[in-house]
Design a protein around this motif. Structure first.
Motif, short mmCIF file in Angstrom:
data_model
loop_
_atom_site.label_atom_id
_atom_site.label_comp_id
_atom_site.label_asym_id
_atom_site.label_seq_id
_atom_site.Cartn_x
_atom_site.Cartn_y
_atom_site.Cartn_z
N UNK B 71 -12.60 10.34 26.46
CA UNK B 71 -13.47 10.56 27.61
C UNK B 71 -14.08 9.25 28.08
N UNK B 72 -14.62 8.50 27.13
CA UNK B 72 -15.35 7.27 27.48
C UNK B 72 -14.44 6.26 28.17
N UNK B 73 -13.20 6.14 27.70
CA UNK B 73 -12.27 5.18 28.29
C UNK B 73 -11.40 5.85 29.36
N UNK B 74 -11.68 7.06 29.66
CA UNK B 74 -10.99 7.83 30.71
C UNK B 74 -9.47 7.91 30.49
N UNK B 77 -10.00 13.65 31.43
CA UNK B 77 -11.23 14.42 31.54
C UNK B 77 -10.88 15.75 32.17
N UNK B 79 -10.70 18.22 34.99
CA UNK B 79 -10.63 17.88 36.40
C UNK B 79 -11.81 18.46 37.17
N UNK B 90 -6.76 19.19 34.25
CA UNK B 90 -7.20 17.91 33.71
C UNK B 90 -6.78 16.75 34.61
N UNK B 91 -7.58 15.70 34.56
CA UNK B 91 -7.25 14.45 35.26
C UNK B 91 -6.91 13.39 34.23
N UNK B 92 -5.78 12.74 34.42
CA UNK B 92 -5.45 11.59 33.58
C UNK B 92 -6.01 10.35 34.26
N UNK B 93 -6.90 9.64 33.56
CA UNK B 93 -7.46 8.41 34.09
C UNK B 93 -6.49 7.24 33.90
N UNK B 94 -6.95 6.02 34.21
CA UNK B 94 -5.99 4.90 34.22
C UNK B 94 -5.19 4.70 32.92
N UNK B 97 -2.94 7.96 32.38
CA UNK B 97 -1.85 8.05 33.34
C UNK B 97 -0.74 7.06 33.00
N UNK B 100 1.12 8.29 29.83
CA UNK B 100 2.00 9.41 30.18
C UNK B 100 3.24 8.90 30.91
N UNK B 101 3.04 7.98 31.85
CA UNK B 101 4.18 7.41 32.58
C UNK B 101 5.13 6.69 31.63
#
Lengths: 718, 718
Positions: B71-74, B77, B79, B90-94, B97, B100-101
């Motif tokens: 959560x802290x490093x995104x 989280x 969505x 859910x949102x994948x942060x930087x 994401x 995952x890519x």
């Protein structure tokens, strides 16, 4: 062939001649009559030819051939084809899906990595509240008209107007004055109000295209796909209309990851959806499409950008709002000059126009068919304060492909207001500011609690919320009058001079909050895909030795190695080669070499001639073909050539011969732009007499220089 | 501490002692009474401790820390967080994401490229007819129960049963016999019918978890998200429940691209959707999730696979259907043996189990927490004839992550029947077959037209559609009786012996059509992502010199360089370095080097100590950190070190020093697995005394060996 005016006059004059002969009762087979009639017919034909709209768009001619390649080789097809197809949905087949993935990979490198953006992935389903706030629930509409007699025939009102304007502009009979008028209405079609559109449709007498019936007045249709979330049906969701909203929702969390430094950019790639009324236009107007969007957050009033210097020099074809309103053509200007003279609003916007231009060129858009068009003040989206579209010329005309908008602070402001979550950036003040802050004196504060009991907190909150001058005025009033009535959220309280004693303190502020503005480059990936295909397609000139009846179109996709779906093709010269053990070992070595480097390749060991196989892979845009021939497997004369292969370049039709072990690395270097084909040619011996065979001239074609060394009765000569 | 039985006996005995003292009327403050009571309390506490379920799962302990990092490093989280969040999204942060890519990129390389699959991209919205045919409209349901008193509380009936079984299995009091029973019900929960589930919920007395109220009987809820296509609302669409259907719809077009050769595989990566009843479990049970699926088409009855030899030796932990039904644990067996003895149905299935195992290991799943579980006959999906799940142990237990199913010919068959489009493959017959074909004799055919007029075609179609023996029987009958009545689609016709004259011909068939079977490896990418995070997280042992009160958890994500979100971090030692021109030139060179190679990197030039910055980037899983120190910019003693930097490896905490120009290529080689860290260490000089500082021991930490050469008063020593 004369001008249309001259020809019209000639037709009229020749008509008079014929009429005169008829008046003289000349019989139809009289030689003079025959000649006069023939001349009239010829002149009429000539006039008709000259009156046809002039086609200057070079992609119209090849579109049919390209469509054939795209379907036959499964770059894409209408989706659900075996179920009869569904309008607005497309399937990308193997080469199309790979080309699209490569365009996206180039985008990631060009923007996410080179601009150090934060990439996120937010859901494609969004709850109602988010899209209500963003304005999409109310304003993401198109104007629809129906055929008055056939109510299942829907049209987009603005598209009907645009099509009519395009048709009229192309008519030779159109005067310059009308052309300007039509061009204005064409440009403004998608920014007209409902009423304006209705009036225009009437003015031009536009009818239902399929039936010629009258049309209803235009009315709104919301373009979002609705879907219920969860089993209760209580939570309304929509498929997102743009990827941008997901970025705004996560602005705060991304800013944290960037240590709250400004400016910074966030990117998102993904599907977006528009429930189009009557989608036509293939990949260009899909109900489900892929976007890549960047939100670049900047300080309002400070849109200067250091990196702008790297693109100042770029000369870009522009169609500013001003020239459009005057009906004038586009002009070319350096970005630096355009920002300096105010054509482009600011450096950050100018920088992204430059970067978009570079990106489009890099993936294969021809810059001479690319221009940047500024939105007219009337057509700006509800959130934007300046916007430029990268438009690309394709067979259907100029296509909006990338929008680069200054969305100001619209989105963050409305989401912050709705959610009460701070979506601020903070800046250090160079000179700290001193401000006065209202608070209660200690004794007066205690008295409020005592006298107003549990309402004391509300009263205190009201008093401490007053502006400094209001607080001083109230203090003066109660001092003078002994008491005063105050209105706290509808409830009235009487306060005395003992209650109203303020302690106004000075505080020094070293920072200031602001809502960032945002510059948004927004890419329609399916449209870029379309442009890349159209701009890269060409037909190979026919081989002069080819027999007339065998002349068929040899289509080639001249895709760069970086975006080509397959980078290389492995081909045994014929079935005797493919059955050979040395070949099989070489194929295995090549496969491993490519797979290890993540290089997408194909093997074509079908029974077709080598020429046909070259042609087949030219259609797929494969830049390099590796041929294993008789020399390669030790069945040729020159034993030094064992375990070498030929490498053929698609566009130049030239070939070199190299050891099999060098191939994968050479291909990798060409893809990564670490080596050019010219450099490869200098490093290895060229294979001569290859050009003719390489065209793919049917069964007679051999595999370049290798065919000479084929065993008797084997691979036919080139 | 004794066994539970011993402790239970001791508690009982001590209870007797206390009771005896009470019977003696000892006062409460009698020393003997006090001691006896204390002993009883202690024994009870000991028994309670011993009765707690034993936790053997190593990931439970670190899950809280990992959640904090995520959560802290995104990494991700829930969505729509600023709107209060929406369950199941859910949102994948930087960094999430990017991770995952990278997992998807590894998947493409491992499967699409190495297996030479055809990848396609089909829409996420599908029309009703497709999903009606596939069975999803009728059968893609979960069984739902409601709280009888609070109807807005929904639960998945099978999940409630599973949770209860898991709870009971862990209770120490559970007998071995009950454990087996609970394990069976746990395994079978998602394959029970509505009635069976209802009975089980009653049997175990399961109530609504939040309120303790009774539950309704289970009933079906369809899990597809419905959405209307187009403005008329006439065309019902759904968000696809799986990517697989898109492949079946395009089987025919893909087979064409593969020159109709068998076997071949088609892949698709993309979003799929399940409108979960009450999603919990974070990323693992999302309403919108990413799938990667392969449909590998094979000839039915010929599922032998040449490449199986490359995985025969792999020893895989397996939980066959047989051992599950017996309540026995998993076993380890080589794939070759498992196929030979029939545990795994065929070589193709076995091959993909092996490839999945290799892939999961490659991206960072620990093989000791990975097993393959065979579906029970009762839980098989409606289309499958054998299925194995790759299950990965994570903090919440064993998680289904990849399904490898033999779907037989189900899907192609139903789509072909519905659409009347041939979805066949063709095989050459080694020995051509001779078949008899029924056709009308010429004269009889003509007579049919004459006598039955426009119905003649139908009658002829009926007659020529008869099987050879039926045709002969009819011919015999009309010969004997002169005429006969036939029934053509409900209409009756009388035919005479002149009508019924067949010409039965022999035809030689050299090929045969068949509907291919399909082996389907189906990957839940978000689950793999979860497993990779859990398996790669570890907490760095605290620095012994660190002050007790400063001891905080130093979390590290030990991700491989291939999947790590960022490959390298560029750090100036402190702000004096970052202000230096030589540093800025070096940073520019590093940035260009990384960008050119498409390498995702970050710059951390914040004011935090170098130790804190190392720690911060360890949390992100950055494998390599580049530090530019005073020596690098010519402010140290050793001028030979100018334009060199230190490169620190995350897990070993070792550092080497190298010229800045070597860095980008070295990082690239490590990512591509062309070089190991040990090889890099051999090529460059090691920086000593780096370990302690590298841990990130707060403000006291310096940048490895470089701190010695800092100017007086500068960067503090390590």
């Amino acid at each position: 062939m004369g001008t249309i005016e001259e020809l019209t006059a000639s037709v009229k004059a020749q008509g008079d001649v014929v009429r005169a002969l008829k008046a003289d009762k000349k019989p139809k087979d009289d030689p003079e009559m025959v000649a006069a009639l023939k001349k009239l017919t010829d002149l009429k034909k000539e006039l008709e030819e000259a009156s046809k709209p002039v086609e200057t768009n070079p992609f119209v001619k090849t579109r049919g051939e390209l469509d054939d390649v795209a379907t036959r080789r499964f770059f894409y097809r209408q989706a659900f084809a075996i179920y009869g197809g569904t309008a607005g949905f497309y399937t990308y087949g193997p080469p199309g899906s790979a080309l699209k993935a490569n365009i996206l990979a180039a985008w990631r490198k060009h923007f996410v990595i080179e601009e150090n953006l934060l990439e996120i992935e937010d859901p494609t389903i969004m709850p109602h509240d988010v899209l209500k706030t963003s304005g999409h629930v109310e304003r993401f509409n198109d104007f629809m008209v129906k055929d008055v007699k056939q109510e299942d025939k829907f049209y987009r009102a603005d598209k009907l107007l645009e099509e009519e304007m395009e048709r009229r502009i192309k008519l030779p009979a159109t005067t310059e004055e009308d052309r300007v008028k039509y061009t204005k209405d064409l440009t403004a079609a998608d920014s007209f109000t409902k009423e304006e559109l209705g009036a225009k449709l009437k003015e031009y007498g536009i009818k239902a295209p399929e039936t010629g019936n009258d049309l209803t007045d235009p009315y709104e249709f919301n373009l979002m796909f609705p879907t219920p979330i969860g089993p209760s049906g209580m939570l309304q969701g929509y498929l997102r209309p743009e990827t941008a909203q997901g970025i705004f929702l996560n602005y705060k969390f991304c800013a944290e990851q960037n240590n709250d430094k400004m400016p910074f950019g966030v990117a998102q790639i993904g599907k977006s959806y528009r429930n189009e009324i009557a989608p036509r236009g293939g990949l260009v107007r899909q109900r489900e499409f892929t976007q890549a969007e960047i939100e670049f957050f900047v300080k309002p009033g400070d849109k200067k950008f250091d990196k702008f210097r790297t693109v100042r020099h770029l000369k870009i074809p522009m169609l500013s709002s001003e020239v459009q309103l005057k009906g004038q053509p586009s002009f070319v200007k350096a970005l630096g000059e355009a920002v300096d003279d105010g054509t482009i609003a600011n450096e950050t916007l100018g920088y992204f126009i430059g970067r978009v231009y570079m990106f489009l060129e890099e993936v294969g858009v021809k810059s001479e068919h690319l221009r940047f068009r500024q939105h007219l003040p009337t057509e700006m989206a509800h959130y934007a304060c300046d916007c430029w579209d990268a438009e690309i010329e394709v067979s259907t005309g100029w296509m909006e492909t990338v929008g680069i908008a200054d969305r100001s602070a619209f989105d963050l402001t409305v989401h912050a207001e709705k959610t009460k979550v701070d979506l601020f950036a903070q800046e250090k003040l160079e000179v700290p500011e001193t401000v006065e802050v209202v608070s209660m004196a200690k004794k007066a504060g205690a008295l409020l609690g005592k006298d107003f009991k549990k309402e004391g907190v509300r009263v205190r909150g009201f008093l401490e919320g007053l502006k400094v001058e209001e607080a001083r005025a109230l203090e003066d009033r109660v001092k003078a009058e002994g008491k005063s009535e105050i209105n706290v959220g509808g409830d009235k309280f009487t306060v005395t001079k003992d209650h109203v004693v303020f302690d106004i303190k000075k505080e020094t502020k070293t920072s200031r909050n602001y809502v960032p503005n945002v510059i948004e480059p927004s890419f329609g990936i399916d449209r870029i895909f379309t442009a890349v295909l159209e701009h890269s397609y060409y037909a190979r000139p026919s081989d002069p030795e080819e027999k007339e009846k065998e002349k068929i179109v040899r289509g080639v996709l001249g895709l760069s190695a970086a975006v080509a779906p397959y980078k290389a093709i492995i081909m045994p010269l014929d079935q005797r080669v493919s059955a050979n053990e040395t070949y099989q070992a070489m194929e295995g070595e090549l496969r491993r070499g490519f797979a290890h480097r993540g290089i997408n390749y194909k093997v074509d060991d079908s029974g077709a001639t080598i020429g046909k196989r070259y042609a087949r892979n030219d259609e797929l845009g494969v830049p390099l073909a590796i041929t294993v021939d008789f020399d390669s497997i030790g069945m040729g004369e020159d034993k030094a050539l064992v375990r070498t292969v030929t490498l053929r370049e698609r566009d130049t039709l030239t070939q070199v011969r190299m050891p099999v072990g060098d191939v994968a690395e050479t291909v990798a270097r060409i893809i990564m732009q670490q080596a050019t084909w010219a450099e490869v040619q200098r490093s290895y011996s060229e294979v001569k007499n290859a050009a003719s065979a390489a065209i793919g001239a049917g069964d007679g074609g051999g595999a370049g220089g290798s065919s000479q060394s084929a065993p008797a009765g084997g691979g036919s000569g080139g």
